[in-house]
Design a protein around this motif. Sequence first.
Motif, PDB file in Angstrom:
ATOM      1  N   PHE A  56       0.865  -1.183   0.000  1.00 19.30           N
ATOM      2  CA  PHE A  56       0.000   0.000   0.000  1.00 19.30           C
ATOM      3  C   PHE A  56       0.894   1.222   0.000  1.00 19.30           C
ATOM      4  CE2 PHE A  56       1.098  -0.074   4.428  1.00 19.30           C
ATOM      5  CZ  PHE A  56       1.081   1.259   4.809  1.00 19.30           C
ATOM      6  N   SER A  57       0.313   2.363  -0.339  1.00 19.00           N
ATOM      7  CA  SER A  57       1.035   3.625  -0.259  1.00 19.00           C
ATOM      8  C   SER A  57       0.063   4.699   0.176  1.00 19.00           C
ATOM      9  CB  SER A  57       1.668   3.988  -1.610  1.00 19.00           C
ATOM     10  OG  SER A  57       0.655   4.150  -2.602  1.00 19.00           O
ATOM     11  N   LEU A  58       0.611   5.755   0.790  1.00 18.85           N
ATOM     12  CA  LEU A  58      -0.219   6.866   1.252  1.00 18.85           C
ATOM     13  C   LEU A  58      -0.554   7.784   0.080  1.00 18.85           C
ATOM     14  CD1 LEU A  58       1.619   7.778   4.565  1.00 18.85           C
ATOM     15  CD2 LEU A  58      -0.754   7.035   4.393  1.00 18.85           C
ATOM     16  N   THR A  59      -1.794   8.223   0.040  1.00 20.96           N
ATOM     17  CA  THR A  59      -2.164   9.271  -0.900  1.00 20.96           C
ATOM     18  C   THR A  59      -1.703  10.614  -0.345  1.00 20.96           C
ATOM     19  OG1 THR A  59      -4.303   9.668   0.133  1.00 20.96           O
ATOM     20  CG2 THR A  59      -4.211   7.947  -1.574  1.00 20.96           C
ATOM     21  N   GLU A  60      -1.841  11.672  -1.116  1.00 15.00           N
ATOM     22  CA  GLU A  60      -1.491  12.997  -0.612  1.00 15.00           C
ATOM     23  C   GLU A  60      -2.330  13.349   0.607  1.00 15.00           C
ATOM     24  OE1 GLU A  60      -1.221  17.656  -2.138  1.00 15.00           O
ATOM     25  OE2 GLU A  60      -1.576  16.040  -3.565  1.00 15.00           O
ATOM     26  N   ALA A  61      -3.620  13.029   0.538  1.00 16.32           N
ATOM     27  CA  ALA A  61      -4.503  13.260   1.691  1.00 16.32           C
ATOM     28  C   ALA A  61      -4.076  12.394   2.874  1.00 16.32           C
ATOM     29  CB  ALA A  61      -5.948  12.972   1.311  1.00 16.32           C
ATOM     30  N   GLY A  62      -3.603  11.170   2.573  1.00 15.76           N
ATOM     31  CA  GLY A  62      -3.152  10.273   3.628  1.00 15.76           C
ATOM     32  C   GLY A  62      -1.940  10.808   4.366  1.00 15.76           C
ATOM     33  N   HIS A  63      -0.982  11.390   3.614  1.00 15.56           N
ATOM     34  CA  HIS A  63       0.187  11.994   4.236  1.00 15.56           C
ATOM     35  C   HIS A  63      -0.221  13.120   5.192  1.00 15.56           C
ATOM     36  CE1 HIS A  63       3.636  10.037   2.415  1.00 15.56           C
ATOM     37  NE2 HIS A  63       3.024  10.054   1.239  1.00 15.56           N
ATOM     38  N   THR A  64      -1.118  13.990   4.716  1.00 19.40           N
ATOM     39  CA  THR A  64      -1.570  15.113   5.531  1.00 19.40           C
ATOM     40  C   THR A  64      -2.292  14.626   6.779  1.00 19.40           C
ATOM     41  OG1 THR A  64      -1.788  16.512   3.579  1.00 19.40           O
ATOM     42  CG2 THR A  64      -2.996  17.202   5.552  1.00 19.40           C
ATOM     43  N   TYR A  65      -3.195  13.649   6.597  1.00 17.46           N
ATOM     44  CA  TYR A  65      -3.973  13.150   7.730  1.00 17.46           C
ATOM     45  C   TYR A  65      -3.074  12.450   8.750  1.00 17.46           C
ATOM     46  CZ  TYR A  65      -7.897  11.221  10.307  1.00 17.46           C
ATOM     47  OH  TYR A  65      -8.799  10.920  11.296  1.00 17.46           O
ATOM     48  N   TYR A  66      -2.088  11.694   8.264  1.00 17.26           N
ATOM     49  CA  TYR A  66      -1.195  10.965   9.161  1.00 17.26           C
ATOM     50  C   TYR A  66      -0.417  11.926  10.064  1.00 17.26           C
ATOM     51  CZ  TYR A  66       2.741   8.123  10.754  1.00 17.26           C
ATOM     52  OH  TYR A  66       3.693   7.507  11.522  1.00 17.26           O
ATOM     53  N   ARG A  67       0.147  12.989   9.479  1.00 16.45           N
ATOM     54  CA  ARG A  67       0.920  13.950  10.282  1.00 16.45           C
ATOM     55  C   ARG A  67       0.064  14.606  11.357  1.00 16.45           C
ATOM     56  NH1 ARG A  67       2.963  15.349   5.127  1.00 16.45           N
ATOM     57  NH2 ARG A  67       1.565  17.164   5.073  1.00 16.45           N
ATOM     58  N   ARG A  68      -1.134  15.037  10.956  1.00 17.16           N
ATOM     59  CA  ARG A  68      -2.008  15.700  11.930  1.00 17.16           C
ATOM     60  C   ARG A  68      -2.547  14.712  12.954  1.00 17.16           C
ATOM     61  NH1 ARG A  68      -4.213  20.551  10.690  1.00 17.16           N
ATOM     62  NH2 ARG A  68      -4.841  20.454  12.889  1.00 17.16           N
ATOM     63  N   ALA A  69      -2.813  13.479  12.521  1.00 15.76           N
ATOM     64  CA  ALA A  69      -3.343  12.469  13.436  1.00 15.76           C
ATOM     65  C   ALA A  69      -2.325  12.142  14.524  1.00 15.76           C
ATOM     66  CB  ALA A  69      -3.720  11.196  12.680  1.00 15.76           C
ATOM     67  N   LEU A  70      -1.038  12.066  14.155  1.00 18.56           N
ATOM     68  CA  LEU A  70      -0.003  11.814  15.162  1.00 18.56           C
ATOM     69  C   LEU A  70      -0.013  12.884  16.235  1.00 18.56           C
ATOM     70  CD1 LEU A  70       3.181  10.620  13.213  1.00 18.56           C
ATOM     71  CD2 LEU A  70       1.787   9.303  14.801  1.00 18.56           C
ATOM     72  N   ASP A  71      -0.073  14.156  15.825  1.00 17.04           N
ATOM     73  CA  ASP A  71      -0.094  15.261  16.795  1.00 17.04           C
ATOM     74  C   ASP A  71      -1.318  15.189  17.687  1.00 17.04           C
ATOM     75  OD1 ASP A  71       2.269  16.250  15.777  1.00 17.04           O
ATOM     76  OD2 ASP A  71       1.298  17.673  14.424  1.00 17.04           O
ATOM     77  N   LEU A  72      -2.462  14.913  17.096  1.00 16.26           N
ATOM     78  CA  LEU A  72      -3.701  14.856  17.872  1.00 16.26           C
ATOM     79  C   LEU A  72      -3.690  13.698  18.863  1.00 16.26           C
ATOM     80  CD1 LEU A  72      -6.272  15.653  15.038  1.00 16.26           C
ATOM     81  CD2 LEU A  72      -5.704  17.114  16.984  1.00 16.26           C
ATOM     82  N   LEU A  73      -3.188  12.546  18.441  1.00 18.40           N
ATOM     83  CA  LEU A  73      -3.157  11.389  19.336  1.00 18.40           C
ATOM     84  C   LEU A  73      -2.188  11.611  20.497  1.00 18.40           C
ATOM     85  CD1 LEU A  73      -3.288   8.443  16.769  1.00 18.40           C
ATOM     86  CD2 LEU A  73      -5.080   9.140  18.378  1.00 18.40           C
ATOM     87  N   ARG A  74      -1.034  12.222  20.199  1.00 15.62           N
ATOM     88  CA  ARG A  74      -0.093  12.525  21.276  1.00 15.62           C
ATOM     89  C   ARG A  74      -0.707  13.499  22.282  1.00 15.62           C
ATOM     90  NH1 ARG A  74       4.157  13.238  16.989  1.00 15.62           N
ATOM     91  NH2 ARG A  74       5.289  11.269  16.846  1.00 15.62           N
ATOM     92  N   GLU A  75      -1.384  14.514  21.769  1.00  9.59           N
ATOM     93  CA  GLU A  75      -2.007  15.499  22.658  1.00  9.59           C
ATOM     94  C   GLU A  75      -3.101  14.849  23.491  1.00  9.59           C
ATOM     95  OE1 GLU A  75      -4.111  19.918  22.410  1.00  9.59           O
ATOM     96  OE2 GLU A  75      -2.884  19.156  20.755  1.00  9.59           O
ATOM     97  N   PHE A  76      -3.885  13.991  22.864  1.00 13.14           N
ATOM     98  CA  PHE A  76      -4.937  13.291  23.594  1.00 13.14           C
ATOM     99  C   PHE A  76      -4.351  12.407  24.686  1.00 13.14           C
ATOM    100  CE2 PHE A  76      -7.584   9.569  24.328  1.00 13.14           C
ATOM    101  CZ  PHE A  76      -8.808  10.141  24.611  1.00 13.14           C
ATOM    102  N   ASP A  77      -3.281  11.656  24.359  1.00 12.46           N
ATOM    103  CA  ASP A  77      -2.672  10.759  25.339  1.00 12.46           C
ATOM    104  C   ASP A  77      -2.039  11.540  26.485  1.00 12.46           C
ATOM    105  OD1 ASP A  77      -3.448   8.590  23.862  1.00 12.46           O
ATOM    106  OD2 ASP A  77      -1.524   8.329  22.852  1.00 12.46           O
ATOM    107  N   ASP A  78      -1.411  12.689  26.157  1.00 11.55           N
ATOM    108  CA  ASP A  78      -0.825  13.519  27.210  1.00 11.55           C
ATOM    109  C   ASP A  78      -1.904  14.059  28.142  1.00 11.55           C
ATOM    110  OD1 ASP A  78       1.759  13.155  26.406  1.00 11.55           O
ATOM    111  OD2 ASP A  78       1.905  15.025  25.274  1.00 11.55           O
TER     112      ASP A  78
END
Length: 306
Positions: A56-78
């Motif tokens: 599989f490979s990330l689409t352009e939207a997938g790249h954008t969503y992945y970066r933002r999702a990482l930040d959101l998940l870290r903030e949620f976990d913190d």
Amino acid sequence: MDTLTRMRAFVAVVDNEGFSAAARAQGRSKALLSKYVRELEDDLGALLLNRTTRQFSLTEAGHTYYRRALDLLREFDDLRDEIRDTRSDLAGPIKISAPRSLADAAIGQSLVDFAVAHPEIRLDIDLDDRFVDLVEEGFDLAIRITQLEDSTLIARRLNPFRLVLCATPAVIERHGTPESMAELARLPFIVDTNARRRNIIPYRDDDGQATSVTVDGRISVNSPLAVRMAGLADLGFFVSPDFIVLEDLQAGRLVELMAGQLENDAGIYAVYPHRRYLPARVRALVDYLADWFKSNCRTPRRNGAS
């Protein structure tokens, strides 16, 4: 199914580079993870992954969503950790890295006093003079006695200290009082190999310019406590943090020399990884240490005066 669960499934697939590996890491079925990612794409109205039978490979939207999702998940976990820590009333473990000289000197009492004040907190203290990697090695906090360099870590200065050039009255009588730092090159010296520059002593000359002198002697040892012991045995001149030799200076067993010429921008620091939400128990320890050093630490006056 909530968006957070779908988001975690998508991030797990990307991090593990495939559905099968992600399923093994998550302990879930490949079909369930595929279902979560598909539902996430349906909800977003965008394709995140290009799938084939083998990869599989990330689409352009997938790249954008992945970066933002990482930040959101870290903030949620913190945020979750912060609330849990608050509710747990400062209970739980703190893994600490500290130099051996901290525990050997009187200031090591600070950690003991904290343990007495907070019986629900468990301290796992690792004494090592090397600079550990806090993130890689899983430390919550490090106490460092040093000249702090630029770092991605967060540091709070607990207490300043001075480096002092010392010798016993007997050594001074035998070799004379040096009239300049440069004279140390010809005098017997006890070298603390834990020092940042080992046998190179930085100082300011009479014009205020930064320079240094290289020293040498019969003893080199990686402990300021051992350096002090050798110094008190009349084996030579040495440089020490003031808190190691405070009582000796005040009692006259040691004499400070060339006061004001050594570079002195070092301190005792509490250092911890960059986290928006620092666990409450770790924050409580940092605050306690700052108050403890303010109340308990004194700086010896120059020339050993009390």
